[in-house]
Enzyme design. Structure first.
Site, PDB file in Angstrom:
ATOM      1  N   LYS A 103      -6.280 -10.404  -3.861  1.00  0.00           N
ATOM      2  CA  LYS A 103      -5.775 -10.468  -2.458  1.00  0.00           C
ATOM      3  C   LYS A 103      -6.563  -9.966  -1.427  1.00  0.00           C
ATOM      4  O   LYS A 103      -6.547  -9.043  -1.597  1.00  0.00           O
ATOM      5  CB  LYS A 103      -3.731 -10.542  -2.879  1.00  0.00           C
ATOM      6  CG  LYS A 103      -3.635 -10.434  -0.913  1.00  0.00           C
ATOM      7  CD  LYS A 103      -2.104 -10.306  -0.892  1.00  0.00           C
ATOM      8  CE  LYS A 103      -1.896  -9.059  -0.294  1.00  0.00           C
ATOM      9  NZ  LYS A 103      -0.667  -9.096   0.520  1.00  0.00           N
ATOM     10  N   GLY A 134       6.858 -11.505  -0.674  1.00  0.00           N
ATOM     11  CA  GLY A 134       6.754  -9.484  -1.008  1.00  0.00           C
ATOM     12  C   GLY A 134       8.204  -9.767  -0.365  1.00  0.00           C
ATOM     13  O   GLY A 134       9.028  -9.599  -1.015  1.00  0.00           O
ATOM     14  N   ARG A 135       8.651  -9.766   0.896  1.00  0.00           N
ATOM     15  CA  ARG A 135      10.019  -8.721   1.302  1.00  0.00           C
ATOM     16  C   ARG A 135      10.905 -10.390   0.744  1.00  0.00           C
ATOM     17  O   ARG A 135      12.114  -9.394   0.425  1.00  0.00           O
ATOM     18  CB  ARG A 135      10.010  -8.713   2.960  1.00  0.00           C
ATOM     19  CG  ARG A 135       9.506  -7.674   3.299  1.00  0.00           C
ATOM     20  CD  ARG A 135       9.435  -7.308   4.298  1.00  0.00           C
ATOM     21  NE  ARG A 135       8.267  -7.984   4.791  1.00  0.00           N
ATOM     22  CZ  ARG A 135       7.503  -8.474   5.844  1.00  0.00           C
ATOM     23  NH1 ARG A 135       7.729  -7.150   7.405  1.00  0.00           N
ATOM     24  NH2 ARG A 135       5.995  -8.946   6.273  1.00  0.00           N
ATOM     25  N   LYS A 195      -3.262 -18.050   1.148  1.00  0.00           N
ATOM     26  CA  LYS A 195      -2.170 -17.623   1.607  1.00  0.00           C
ATOM     27  C   LYS A 195      -1.449 -17.548   3.134  1.00  0.00           C
ATOM     28  O   LYS A 195      -1.810 -16.671   3.251  1.00  0.00           O
ATOM     29  CB  LYS A 195      -1.977 -16.145   0.818  1.00  0.00           C
ATOM     30  CG  LYS A 195      -0.670 -15.532   0.853  1.00  0.00           C
ATOM     31  CD  LYS A 195      -0.705 -14.376  -0.110  1.00  0.00           C
ATOM     32  CE  LYS A 195       0.919 -13.791   0.638  1.00  0.00           C
ATOM     33  NZ  LYS A 195       1.193 -12.722  -0.663  1.00  0.00           N
ATOM     34  N   SER A 234       0.743  -0.805  -0.230  1.00  0.00           N
ATOM     35  CA  SER A 234      -0.230  -0.034  -0.631  1.00  0.00           C
ATOM     36  C   SER A 234       0.697   1.246   0.226  1.00  0.00           C
ATOM     37  O   SER A 234       2.723   1.568  -0.077  1.00  0.00           O
ATOM     38  CB  SER A 234      -1.225  -0.062   1.270  1.00  0.00           C
ATOM     39  OG  SER A 234       0.174  -0.252   2.617  1.00  0.00           O
ATOM     40  N   GLY A 272       6.105 -13.104   5.443  1.00  0.00           N
ATOM     41  CA  GLY A 272       6.225 -12.420   7.073  1.00  0.00           C
ATOM     42  C   GLY A 272       7.272 -11.619   7.432  1.00  0.00           C
ATOM     43  O   GLY A 272       7.021 -11.671   8.875  1.00  0.00           O
ATOM     44  N   SER A 303       4.159 -16.790  -2.392  1.00  0.00           N
ATOM     45  CA  SER A 303       3.419 -15.921  -2.381  1.00  0.00           C
ATOM     46  C   SER A 303       4.180 -14.086  -1.603  1.00  0.00           C
ATOM     47  O   SER A 303       3.721 -13.446  -1.198  1.00  0.00           O
ATOM     48  CB  SER A 303       2.060 -15.403  -2.307  1.00  0.00           C
ATOM     49  OG  SER A 303       1.447 -13.495  -2.698  1.00  0.00           O
ATOM     50  N   ARG A 359       9.565   1.166   2.812  1.00  0.00           N
ATOM     51  CA  ARG A 359      10.329   0.441   2.538  1.00  0.00           C
ATOM     52  C   ARG A 359      11.485   1.481   1.241  1.00  0.00           C
ATOM     53  O   ARG A 359      12.341   1.392   1.374  1.00  0.00           O
ATOM     54  CB  ARG A 359       9.973  -0.397   0.566  1.00  0.00           C
ATOM     55  CG  ARG A 359       9.117  -1.268   0.987  1.00  0.00           C
ATOM     56  CD  ARG A 359       9.689  -2.435   2.568  1.00  0.00           C
ATOM     57  NE  ARG A 359       8.039  -3.503   2.192  1.00  0.00           N
ATOM     58  CZ  ARG A 359       8.030  -4.004   3.634  1.00  0.00           C
ATOM     59  NH1 ARG A 359       8.071  -3.297   4.155  1.00  0.00           N
ATOM     60  NH2 ARG A 359       6.903  -4.800   4.052  1.00  0.00           N
ATOM     61  N   GLU A 376      -6.264 -14.126   2.139  1.00  0.00           N
ATOM     62  CA  GLU A 376      -4.385 -14.881   3.367  1.00  0.00           C
ATOM     63  C   GLU A 376      -4.790 -14.491   5.340  1.00  0.00           C
ATOM     64  O   GLU A 376      -5.544 -13.248   5.164  1.00  0.00           O
ATOM     65  CB  GLU A 376      -3.863 -13.283   2.740  1.00  0.00           C
ATOM     66  CG  GLU A 376      -2.623 -13.454   3.300  1.00  0.00           C
ATOM     67  CD  GLU A 376      -1.522 -12.437   2.369  1.00  0.00           C
ATOM     68  OE1 GLU A 376      -2.396 -11.756   2.175  1.00  0.00           O
ATOM     69  OE2 GLU A 376      -0.463 -12.173   3.786  1.00  0.00           O
TER      70      GLU A 376
HETATM   71  P1  13P Z   1       5.433 -10.891   2.522  1.00  0.00           P
HETATM   72  O1  13P Z   1       5.827 -11.586   2.288  1.00  0.00           O
HETATM   73  O2  13P Z   1       6.607  -9.441   2.824  1.00  0.00           O
HETATM   74  O3  13P Z   1       5.237 -11.075   4.511  1.00  0.00           O
HETATM   75  O4  13P Z   1       4.194 -10.132   2.311  1.00  0.00           O
HETATM   76  C1  13P Z   1       3.672 -11.126   1.450  1.00  0.00           C
HETATM   77  C2  13P Z   1       2.331 -10.191   1.399  1.00  0.00           C
HETATM   78  O5  13P Z   1       1.442 -10.209   0.289  1.00  0.00           O
HETATM   79  C3  13P Z   1       1.435  -9.832   3.195  1.00  0.00           C
HETATM   80  O6  13P Z   1       0.214  -9.140   2.930  1.00  0.00           O
END
Ligand code: 13P
Length: 385
Positions: free
Chosen positions: A182, A337-338, A265, A72, A308, A335, A79, A223
């Site tokens: 999602k 993110g970080r 997720k 978001s 996470g 899936s 970040r 998720e």
């Molecule tokens: P992370 O892998 O950084 O936890 O992000 C995944 C995600 O989409 C969290 O909603």
């Protein structure tokens, strides 16, 4: 593509109920109407069902997983702050352009979750990001929730909002090319949390979202994230994750969500970050699989984990260990993110001259996680250029 010709369908196949006091010819008319509406309904339903099933399966194709790039505006600011780049629409676009134009990532990345701003943005070459991804065979997705807010009546806990107007937004997202979505529910672990109340309202909202997505021909990624920030043990995480998944699948069933046309997720079952007793890779893999096998029906085609806050290499090692313990009833992939983006973000630092190095860093994480999705990752792959 353009889905405007499709008529929205509800999760259940509506049929007429014949009233017992009907005259004989009325009953006949009811039967004829019911017969034809069922035929038309089933035909439409079949069209949607097949599209949902095909998209869900494509997202967990062998050796592939999802890039979560749906931070978001608030989260992407954090970040970008970490690399001393001001968050503006232009810098957010530049960063996403870097990720999505990485050549070869499509070998390992089946889909990308976008934030709404990004779905309606163009890449540097002038095409929409959704088109750019689709042209590479990468499926565009969209985060549709409006974030986790304090839960009335239990304000230490959170409930995810965003259901109002979601049906209309989904139609717009589908028209812009999104084929999956999602929604993230957030569950915190503390001494007397989560409450059943918090689990219930989040599960209910996840199922309402999922049913609306399927009605729009969009695959829902469901998720429910049990956070791993606390000092809790891995056993406590397993107990809470078990309760959460139990509630989520009960709600999905009540609300007629087609399990074959969705993905889960979840968090991995892991000790909280502040816990002095950290579990090893095998223990995390075993506990996570035990929990999922008890709670996730085999009709669900795939489970794509969030990272996470795990380190990028550990997130890869955990996924790999679970796939080595296979075969499992569902595909197990990522899936992240970080865990997919952190090295790329650091390598970029907001400078054009670092774009190539940042893309190499992203490609490496995508490749290694692709290998983990097959259970073919090894630590030596981290040394490779
Ligand atoms: P992370 O892998 O950084 O936890 O992000 C995944 C995600 O989409 C969290 O909603």
């Amino acid at each position: 593509e353009n889905r405007q010709g499709f008529t929205p369908l509800v999760g259940s196949n509506p049929t007429l109920s014949a009233s017992s006091g009907c005259a004989a010819q009325d009953l006949f008319a009811v039967r004829v109407f019911r017969y034809y509406s069922a035929q038309i309904g089933l035909e439409r339903m079949a069209m949607y069902e097949q599209a949902l099933i095909d998209t869900a399966k494509a997202l967990v194709a062998p050796g592939k997983g999802v890039l979560a790039a749906d931070e978001s505006t608030g989260t992407i600011k954090k970040r970008l702050d970490s690399i001393n780049v001001e968050s503006t629409e232009a810098t957010r676009q530049a960063y996403r352009n870097l990720l999505f134009t990485t050549e070869g990532a499509e070998q390992f990345i089946s889909g990308v979750i976008l934030f709404e701003e990004t779905l309606f943005q163009n890449a540097d070459n002038g095409t929409s990001f959704a088109r750019l991804l689709a042209d590479k065979g990468v499926i565009p997705g969209i985060k549709v929730d409006k974030g986790a807010k304090p839960l009335a009546g239990s304000p230490e806990e959170k409930v995810t909002e965003g259901l109002d107007g979601l049906r209309e937004r989904l139609a717009e997202y589908a028209a812009a090319g999104a084929r999956f979505a999602k929604w993230r529910g957030v569950i915190d672990i503390a001494d007397d949390q989560p409450t059943d109340y918090c689990i219930h309202v989040n599960a209910h909202a996840l199922a309402r979202y999922a049913a609306l997505c399927q009605e729009a021909g969009i695959v829902p990624i469901v998720e429910p994230e049990v956070l791993m920030d606390g000092a809790n043990s891995i056993e406590r995480c397993e107990e809470v994750t078990d309760r959460v998944l139990d509630a989520v699948f009960a709600e999905l069933k009540k609300q007629n969500v087609m399990l074959e046309g969705m993905l889960l997720k979840p968090n991995m079952v892991i000790a909280g970050k502040q816990c002095p007793q950290q579990a090893g890779v095998e223990q995390v893999a075993q506990a996570t699989l035990r929990c999922l096998k008890r709670r996730v029906p085999s009709a669900v085609p795939g489970i794509v984990f969030l990272s996470g806050g795990q380190s990028d290499e550990l997130a890869t090692a955990h996924l790999d260990a679970m796939n080595r313990m296979g075969p499992q009833p569902w595909k197990l992939s990522f899936s992240y993110g970080r865990a997919l983006q952190a090295p790329a973000l650091a390598a970029w630092g907001g400078k054009d001259e670092n774009i190539a190095a940042a893309q190499q860093a992203y490609l490496k994480r995508a490749r290694n996680n692709g290998a983990a999705a097959r259970g073919e990752y090894s630590a030596d792959m981290e040394q490779a250029a």
